[in-house]
Design a protein around this motif. Structure first.
Motif, PDB file in Angstrom:
ATOM      1  N   GLY A  57      36.245 -21.657   9.330  1.00 34.69           N
ATOM      2  CA  GLY A  57      35.703 -22.159  10.583  1.00 34.69           C
ATOM      3  C   GLY A  57      34.273 -21.692  10.835  1.00 34.69           C
ATOM      4  N   LEU A  58      33.922 -20.513  10.315  1.00 38.74           N
ATOM      5  CA  LEU A  58      32.560 -19.997  10.505  1.00 38.74           C
ATOM      6  C   LEU A  58      31.532 -20.810   9.724  1.00 38.74           C
ATOM      7  N   THR A  59      31.965 -21.456   8.655  1.00 38.44           N
ATOM      8  CA  THR A  59      31.026 -22.192   7.802  1.00 38.44           C
ATOM      9  C   THR A  59      30.832 -23.638   8.245  1.00 38.44           C
ATOM     10  N   ALA A  79      30.108 -18.760   0.903  1.00 36.55           N
ATOM     11  CA  ALA A  79      31.188 -17.932   1.441  1.00 36.55           C
ATOM     12  C   ALA A  79      32.460 -18.085   0.603  1.00 36.55           C
ATOM     13  N   ASP A  80      33.081 -16.954   0.322  1.00 39.83           N
ATOM     14  CA  ASP A  80      34.341 -16.912  -0.422  1.00 39.83           C
ATOM     15  C   ASP A  80      35.488 -17.018   0.581  1.00 39.83           C
ATOM     16  N   ASP A  81      36.391 -17.959   0.340  1.00 39.28           N
ATOM     17  CA  ASP A  81      37.520 -18.179   1.257  1.00 39.28           C
ATOM     18  C   ASP A  81      38.387 -16.940   1.441  1.00 39.28           C
ATOM     19  N   MET A  93      29.983  -4.249  -9.144  1.00 39.77           N
ATOM     20  CA  MET A  93      31.087  -3.631  -8.420  1.00 39.77           C
ATOM     21  C   MET A  93      32.142  -4.624  -7.937  1.00 39.77           C
ATOM     22  N   GLY A  94      31.940  -5.923  -8.158  1.00 41.89           N
ATOM     23  CA  GLY A  94      32.968  -6.898  -7.829  1.00 41.89           C
ATOM     24  C   GLY A  94      32.721  -7.668  -6.545  1.00 41.89           C
ATOM     25  N   PRO A  95      33.487  -8.756  -6.326  1.00 42.28           N
ATOM     26  CA  PRO A  95      33.245  -9.680  -5.222  1.00 42.28           C
ATOM     27  C   PRO A  95      33.556  -9.121  -3.831  1.00 42.28           C
ATOM     28  N   THR A  96      34.530  -8.220  -3.719  1.00 34.04           N
ATOM     29  CA  THR A  96      34.885  -7.686  -2.395  1.00 34.04           C
ATOM     30  C   THR A  96      33.728  -6.886  -1.812  1.00 34.04           C
ATOM     31  N   ASN A 120      42.558 -19.672   6.743  1.00 36.88           N
ATOM     32  CA  ASN A 120      42.023 -20.594   5.732  1.00 36.88           C
ATOM     33  C   ASN A 120      43.106 -21.446   5.088  1.00 36.88           C
ATOM     34  N   GLY A 121      44.324 -20.887   4.952  1.00 34.89           N
ATOM     35  CA  GLY A 121      45.435 -21.678   4.417  1.00 34.89           C
ATOM     36  C   GLY A 121      45.802 -22.812   5.359  1.00 34.89           C
TER      37      GLY A 121
END
Length: 480
Positions: A330-332, A322-324, A80-83, A473-474
């Motif tokens: 910051g959580l990672t 974790a995917d950005d 079903m994909g990454p999301t 994240n940017g």
């Protein structure tokens, strides 16, 4: 090591590993407390119509994606994909929040039985004071886990195995008690009607506890790749698991009926029933409190280990890859022990709220314990929904994935069974939201509000994180 040498688990290893992780004595006690001996019929229905297909779906998914290491999130990502895979991973983590909030209660109760030999210890405190103590206990073990100390987990493994053995011992001793001792069966005049539920509204509010009890076998899926001939042996292990759960559920419930009158169930059976049972068996067989003390010590250590493990492991599953696009970097961030420290802070905040807030609307410790247990039965099964979604997506695209093992050969029937399990799980969670206390009192409304809001807030937070990740994240990349 060659790939062949790595595949050293057989179907019976898979069945036993899954059984230890899925089943526990508390499943018998809690559902007997809800339904009495009518739970025997409920077990037969839930295992035949829900658990067996559920376990075999896990078998097909596990054997199809045998090289995946992420379990359910891998299945969702592939189908079903990454999301949606991120949302599945988030759900898997966040449903542990009520579980973590209750574990300190379990530690205090078990420790009380070790110290005093009865259930009076926690009653010596007001609910607010006790919950503050539980919060301190939780924060202490959160700190322990952040140091990367794993000895508690190893101790807990031994204690968990001991509890598993004692759970089986309970069945043997309780079922044999009327023949081996001079005790009378507590539930008198058993007949067919004793085992037939009234399928009314009150009954359906208890089925979430049954779903909660039999769910979770997908936790064993990361071991598919270590199984000899996984296409055949992994599904076989799942089927044997279903048989073992059925046997223990039915015999365990019948054993409870021998010790506790199904028509007069103690109000605190969920909180203290496991200890009452071993105390009674010790008295019947002339061992005094020996069985009770052994079980209470093992349970104290197992609860401590479960708390430490459940703080650490699910969070690392969420954050390890974790995917950005979905998780703020910051959580990672990790400390020198490899602990995602900001993730721990997020856990601390959510669990602390769930420990303290309910005490302002729930009047006593027994009600508080029962409510938090019921909340777990509402929230925990939400992660099972992703299993059924993955299975439905798999059978719709079966030609793409080419499953060697098929739970059902007809893909339309397979899809319908997956849909049935999905709808039934959602229905059980929805019905479980209705409180088990006197209706339409202030406490009833308070519990209902918490039962409805908690899962929506916990899952909803997972929708907010990608928005935060997009904004932060940017900037994080620019700063580094």
């Amino acid at each position: 090591m060659s790939n062949a040498e790595a595949r050293n688990l057989r179907w019976y290893n898979i069945a036993l590993m899954a059984f230890v992780s899925v089943w526990g004595f508390g499943n018998v006690v809690n559902n007997y407390a809800n339904q009495g001996l009518t739970v025997v019929t409920s077990w037969i229905l839930i295992i035949a119509l829900y658990f067996v297909p559920y376990a075999l779906m896990v078998g097909q998914l596990g054997s199809t994606f045998k090289d995946g290491r992420g379990g359910v999130s891998t299945w969702i990502k592939e189908t079903m994909g990454p999301t949606l895979a991120y949302l599945a991973a988030w759900t898997y983590w966040v449903v542990h929040i009520p579980y973590l909030a209750q574990k300190p209660q379990g530690i205090m109760i078990a420790l009380g039985w070790v110290i005093k030999g009865d259930g009076s210890f926690v009653k010596e405190f007001s609910p607010l004071v006790l919950q503050v103590i539980c919060l301190v206990v939780f924060l202490f073990f959160l700190w322990i886990s952040s140091k990367g100390i794993s000895s508690l987990k190893r101790i807990g493994t031994v204690a968990g195995i001991a509890m598993f053995i004692m759970s089986l011992l309970f069945i043997v001793l309780a079922v044999s008690a009327p023949m081996m001792t001079d005790i009378k069966v507590a539930t008198e005049n058993m007949s067919v009607d004793t085992f037939i539920p009234d399928f009314n509204f009150a009954y359906f509010t208890t089925i979430s506890m049954l779903v909660f009890a039999v769910g979770g076998c997908e936790k064993i899926s990361p071991y598919v790749n270590n199984t000899k001939n996984p296409t055949r042996e992994f599904p076989k292990g799942m089927l044997v698991l279903a048989g073992m759960v059925a046997l223990c559920a039915l015999l365990g419930s019948f054993a409870m009926g021998i010790l506790f009158d199904a028509n007069n169930i103690p109000a605190d059976l969920k909180m203290n029933g496991q200890y009452y049972a071993f105390q009674m068996l010790g008295e019947y067989y002339g061992f005094g409190n020996f069985f009770l003390l052994l079980y209470a010590v093992a349970n104290t250590l197992a609860q401590i280990s479960a708390l430490a493990f459940s703080i650490d492991a699910p969070l690392k599953v969420l954050l390890a890859d974790a995917d950005d696009r979905y998780v703020p970097r910051g959580l990672t961030k990790t400390n020198k022990n490899g602990t995602p420290i900001n993730g721990y802070i997020m856990t601390a905040v959510l669990v602390s709220i769930l420990i303290i807030v309910p005490v302002f609307g729930i009047g006593n410790m027994n009600s508080l314990f029962n409510w938090l247990l019921d909340l777990n039965s509402i929230v925990m099964p939400l992660r099972y929904l992703w299993v059924f979604l993955a299975y439905m997506a798999l059978v719709k695209a079966i030609d793409k994935f080419g499953s060697e093992y098929k739970f059902v050969k007809n893909n339309k029937i397979g899809f319908f069974i997956g849909l049935w399990c999905f709808v039934f799980t959602a229905f059980a969670c929805l019905m479980g939201m209705f409180p088990k206390v006197e209706a339409f009192t202030s406490e009833w409304y308070f519990q209902l509000a918490l039962n409805v809001l908690t899962p929506f807030i916990l899952i909803g937070l997972g929708l907010i994180l990608p928005l935060i990740a997009k904004r932060t994240n940017g900037k994080y990349k620019e700063a580094n």
